[in-house]
Each structure stands twice: as structure tokens, then as C-alpha cells.
Design an enzyme around this catalytic site. Structure first.
Site, PDB file in Angstrom:
ATOM      1  N   ASN A 208     -10.352   0.162   0.786  1.00  0.00           N
ATOM      2  CA  ASN A 208      -9.100   0.184   0.693  1.00  0.00           C
ATOM      3  C   ASN A 208      -8.475  -0.377  -0.790  1.00  0.00           C
ATOM      4  O   ASN A 208      -8.781  -1.597  -0.810  1.00  0.00           O
ATOM      5  CB  ASN A 208      -8.343  -0.674   1.768  1.00  0.00           C
ATOM      6  CG  ASN A 208      -6.900  -0.742   1.812  1.00  0.00           C
ATOM      7  OD1 ASN A 208      -6.332  -0.233   0.861  1.00  0.00           O
ATOM      8  ND2 ASN A 208      -6.403  -0.910   3.095  1.00  0.00           N
TER       9      ASN A 208
ATOM     10  N   HIS B 153      -2.829   7.304   2.875  1.00  0.00           N
ATOM     11  CA  HIS B 153      -3.392   5.836   2.023  1.00  0.00           C
ATOM     12  C   HIS B 153      -4.618   5.592   2.745  1.00  0.00           C
ATOM     13  O   HIS B 153      -4.964   5.805   4.133  1.00  0.00           O
ATOM     14  CB  HIS B 153      -2.229   4.776   2.405  1.00  0.00           C
ATOM     15  CG  HIS B 153      -3.124   3.525   2.558  1.00  0.00           C
ATOM     16  ND1 HIS B 153      -3.550   3.061   1.106  1.00  0.00           N
ATOM     17  CD2 HIS B 153      -3.024   2.439   3.148  1.00  0.00           C
ATOM     18  CE1 HIS B 153      -3.969   1.837   1.368  1.00  0.00           C
ATOM     19  NE2 HIS B 153      -3.776   1.138   2.572  1.00  0.00           N
TER      20      HIS B 153
ATOM     21  N   CYS C 277       1.054  -1.241  -0.045  1.00  0.00           N
ATOM     22  CA  CYS C 277       0.179   0.055   0.022  1.00  0.00           C
ATOM     23  C   CYS C 277       0.979   1.375  -0.070  1.00  0.00           C
ATOM     24  O   CYS C 277       0.279   2.285  -0.235  1.00  0.00           O
ATOM     25  CB  CYS C 277      -1.026  -0.027   1.187  1.00  0.00           C
ATOM     26  SG  CYS C 277      -2.169  -1.284   1.084  1.00  0.00           S
TER      27      CYS C 277
END
Length: 349
Positions: free
Chosen positions: A292, A262, A120
Site C-alpha cells: 500500500n 486504491h 489514500c
């Protein structure tokens, strides 16, 4: 890793194009509740997520990356780039990299093309890589795409993870320019800690599991995450990285207009903002509608915020991310004038 920014010896990487793309299929919390022991309230309370987009049958990471990349090139007013970087945890194949295929499908055959694997944190690592290539004179224009299809590695019956992840792609175009102009990215802070590699992992599929002998169990083929420990590390590492980058830039939190992390889950984002002493309304988030999306989450959040007219030219932004590895990273930029291509839907972050 110390924060840094391109010096007078080389040009800076300047953001000149932006786009995001998500597959059309929407999966709501109610749909997930039909197959998992959960409900909409439980999911929203713990993650802040209402829905997410999921790739359809036959749709691969490269398909999402190509669509986002095409739109980003249009946003930049160009059809060319001499380097293509794809940040992803879900490449089309273990070998070869996905970026060369994406480049060819975009009409950029012959361009340098490679993948970045930092889970990520991949988009921030990709920004630093692009900035280094441009500063060294190796590249003039870089197309950086964050793209992930976590639906291909998450067990659909995994109550802990199936509710979190969505699929999507976000892309930026970076050109050689002046370090002082709007859009110049810099003051990077990057780091990692491999001692905690087991916190976020897909056990099978690499050389380690094959070297141990025997066939992997079904569960080893799926994404696994130790949520409570990841939460603690994510908040600590992102906040520390942001402070390091702030110090290197000579900025304070009071100088920031927006914090773009993020999009892990809403609780993590708010905890990082609180740790930094930033008001939560300065935290740019679209996790409620996207989930996500891994390496795609920051550019998708930027594209959605720009579409909603939340980010405007001259705004000062801090980007920060955390991912498996463990990896983390942060950087800054002042938002430039951009043309945004139409998005698949308009949402208000």
C-alpha cells in the site's frame, strides 16, 4: 458530493503523461518475519502482499515525487507545467508544503504549487482539483504527483501495519482538452466523514496534540489504524462512490474494462469488486509487489498495468479510492495513447 464532469463552458482535463517510481530497496515478507512475529504465509493470506519498496536513508517524499514527476513530463513530451500538485500524507515537513520544492527541482519555479492532504484518496482528490483548475481556465497543464513514504511514519515493530505499507510515487500530466477525447477525466464523486477521523491517524505532530499540553508518547508519533473497522468502511464507501459515479456517467459495470482501486490490500480490492458485481480479473492490482503506497498507489498501478500491456488505448477505466479522514472518491476515463517511460522494474499485475 454529486458526481460531475466538466461542461461545455470549460475544457476538460486530459491525461497525456504517466509515470511511476519506487525506491530501489526491496523488503520481502521473509525480511519482515525476522523482526516481527509473523511469516510469509500469514502476510500473503491477509494482505496479498509479497514485497514492498522502502526509501533508503536520507530519501524523502520529495525525492520520490521529483523522479516520478520528471518521468511523467517526459512521457507527456514536455518539460513544462503551470501547476504542480503533490498528494501526500508524508510531506517533507509540516511546513511548508512539499509541492513548491518539487516544482523548483523539476525546473518549474514560478508554477502554482500546493499539496493535497486526503490520505489514500489524495490522488483522486488531486485529479478533481486539477480538472477544476483546467475547466476554470486557471491552468493549462497540471503535473499531479501522488507520493508517500509511509516507512517514515509506521512503527517498524508494528506487526499490523509494517507488513502493509510501501514507499513510492506516481505522476500524471493533465492538459486542457475536449471532454469527448480519450484521456478526459470526469464524472467525479468525492466524499468524507470526519466523525471517523480516529480510524486512521497519526496522533502527534499537529496543533491538536500540542494544544493538549505535554509531550506526546512515542506511539502517538506513529501511524495507527483500526483495521477491522477500516476494512468495513473501505468496502462500503468505495463501492457506494463507484456506483454514484457510474450513475452520473450513465454507465453500468458492464461498460467497464478495468477497475483501478486504491491498493489497500488484496482482500479489500476483491471485496469491492465483488460488491460491484465485477469479475476480479477486471480489478487492476499491483499490491503484491508494491504494498500500500498511499496516494501513489493508483498512478503506480496504472503505470505497472500499462507496462505489462494490460491497459490499452480505448479501455474504459473506473478509479476509486478510500483513505483516512475518512475520505473517498471515484472518477472515470477512457484510456488514451501514451508513451510510458522505462520503469525501475517490469512486473505483471
Amino acid at each position: 458530493m454529486p458526481s460531475n464532469t466538466p461542461g461545455p463552458s470549460g475544457p476538460a482535463a486530459v491525461l497525456c503523461g504517466l509515470a511511476g517510481w519506487v525506491p530501489p530497496r526491496v523488503v520481502t515478507n521473509e525480511e519482515l518475519a525476522e523482526r516481527l512475529d509473523t511469516d510469509d504465509t500469514w502476510i500473503r493470506t491477509r494482505t496479498g502482499i509479497r514485497r514492498r519498496h522502502i526509501a533508503g536513508p536520507g530519501q524523502a517524499t520529495s525525492d520520490l515525487a521529483v523522479e516520478a514527476g520528471r518521468r511523467a513530463l517526459r512521457s507527456a513530451g514536455t518539460g513544462t507545467a503551470d501547476t504542480v500538485i503533490v498528494a501526500t500524507t508524508t510531506p517533507d515537513r509540516p511546513c511548508p508544503a512539499t509541492a513548491p520544492l518539487v516544482a523548483t527541482r523539476l525546473g518549474l519555479a514560478g508554477a502554482a504549487a500546493f499539496d493535497v492532504g486526503a490520505v489514500c484518496t489524495g490522488f483522486v482528490y488531486g485529479l478533481a482539483t486539477a480538472a477544476g483548475l483546467i475547466a476554470a481556465g486557471v491552468a493549462e497543464r497540471v503535473l499531479l504527483i501522488g507520493a508517500d513514504t509511509y516507512s517514515t511514519i509506521v512503527d517498524p515493530l508494528d506487526r499490523a501495519n509494517a507488513i502493509i505499507f510501501g514507499d513510492g510515487a506516481g505522476a500524471v500530466v493533465l492538459r486542457a482538452g475536449d471532454p469527448d477525447e480519450p484521456g478526459a477525466v470526469g464524472h467525479f464523486d468525492l466524499g468524507s466523514d470526519g466523525a471517523h477521523e480516529d480510524l486512521i491517524t497519526v496522533a502527534a505532530g499537529g496543533s491538536r496534540r500540542r494544544a493538549s499540553g505535554g509531550q506526546p508518547a512515542d506511539g502517538e508519533r506513529h501511524f495507527a489504524m483500526r483495521g477491522k473497522e477500516v476494512y468495513r468502511h473501505a468496502v462500503t464507501r468505495m463501492a457506494a462512490s463507484a456506483r454514484t459515479a457510474l450513475s452520473g456517467a450513465g454507465w453500468t459495470t458492464g461498460d467497464l474494462d478495468h477497475f483501478v482501486p486504491h491498493q489497500a490490500n488484496l482482500r479489500i480490492l476483491h471485496s469491492v469488486a465483488d460488491d460491484l458485481g465485477l469479475s476480479r480479473d477486471r480489478c487492476v492490482t499491483n499490491v503484491d509487489a508494491r504494498g500500500n503506497t498511499g496516494a501513489a498507489s493508483i498512478p503506480l498501478a496504472l503505470a505497472d498495468a500499462m507496462a505489462a500491456d494490460r491497459i490499452r488505448p480505448g479501455d474504459r477505466l473506473l478509479l476509486t479510492a478510500f483513505g483516512g479522514g475518512l475520505t473517498w472518491g471515484s472518477c472515470f476515463l477512457t484510456w488514451p495513447e501514451l508513451t510510458l517511460n522505462p520503469q525501475p522494474e517490469r512486473i505483471t499485475p
